[in-house]
Design a protein around this motif. Structure first.
Motif, PDB file in Angstrom:
ATOM      1  N   SER A   2      69.577-109.139  34.371  1.00  0.00           N
ATOM      2  CA  SER A   2      69.181-110.257  35.223  1.00  0.00           C
ATOM      3  C   SER A   2      68.750-109.755  36.597  1.00  0.00           C
ATOM      4  O   SER A   2      69.570-109.527  37.470  1.00  0.00           O
ATOM      5  N   LYS A   5      67.506-113.163  39.778  1.00  0.00           N
ATOM      6  CA  LYS A   5      68.444-113.927  40.611  1.00  0.00           C
ATOM      7  C   LYS A   5      69.221-112.986  41.518  1.00  0.00           C
ATOM      8  O   LYS A   5      69.663-111.926  41.096  1.00  0.00           O
ATOM      9  N   LYS A  52      74.991-117.938  38.879  1.00  0.00           N
ATOM     10  CA  LYS A  52      74.026-118.997  38.560  1.00  0.00           C
ATOM     11  C   LYS A  52      74.744-120.161  37.870  1.00  0.00           C
ATOM     12  O   LYS A  52      74.465-121.330  38.155  1.00  0.00           O
ATOM     13  N   ARG A  56      75.156-124.006  39.090  1.00  0.00           N
ATOM     14  CA  ARG A  56      74.716-125.085  38.216  1.00  0.00           C
ATOM     15  C   ARG A  56      75.792-126.180  38.098  1.00  0.00           C
ATOM     16  O   ARG A  56      75.499-127.370  38.213  1.00  0.00           O
TER      17      ARG A  56
END
Length: 147
Positions: A2, A5, A52, A56
């Motif tokens: 990842s 991000k 993340k 969320r």
């Protein structure tokens, strides 16, 4: 991994490895990276993913609690589930941050990382005279039984 991000440990990674995170990922992709960097970026990827998820869930709870939101749609069960989800995500985030922080703290300085470690293997050879050689275990046991 990842890469897109940001994570809360990116500044620490840049400080330790001396390059911005995208360049660190390039080094790993080109197979020109130390094992420590590979491991650090794996942990960073997991951390970015879990952060993340935390965001969320936080945003979902904020949206549900917004004064403009229809109170008829508010559900205690949904909020309870979100609280459990958030607790698990925060625990995972704290774990990844702790492990990554420990890795970064225990790494040698970048100047030492670049040098390969070479060690000379010294060998010592000693030959014992036959009388000084220890007898095998079975021989000792057999001798002890004889009168």
């Amino acid at each position: 991994m990842s890469q897109d991000k940001a994570s809360t440990m990116d500044a620490d990674l840049q400080k330790v490895f001396g390059n911005p995170v995208p360049e660190l990922y390039e080094a790993v992709a080109s197979h020109d990276a130390s094992l420590a960097l590979v491991r650090a970026l794996e942990l960073r990827s997991f951390l970015a993913l879990i952060e993340k998820q935390v965001a969320r869930v936080r945003d979902r709870v904020h949206a549900d609690m917004d004064p403009e939101h229809d109170m008829g749609e508010l559900s205690a069960d949904k909020l309870r589930f979100d609280a459990q989800w958030l607790e698990a995500a925060l625990e995972a985030r704290d774990g990844y941050r702790a492990v990554l922080g420990e890795l970064l703290r225990t790494m040698p300085p970048p100047a030492q990382q670049a040098r390969p470690v070479r060690s000379a293997q010294l060998r010592a050879t000693v030959t014992l005279p036959p009388s000084a050689a220890p007898a095998p275990q079975r021989a000792r046991a057999a001798r002890a039984r004889r009168p």
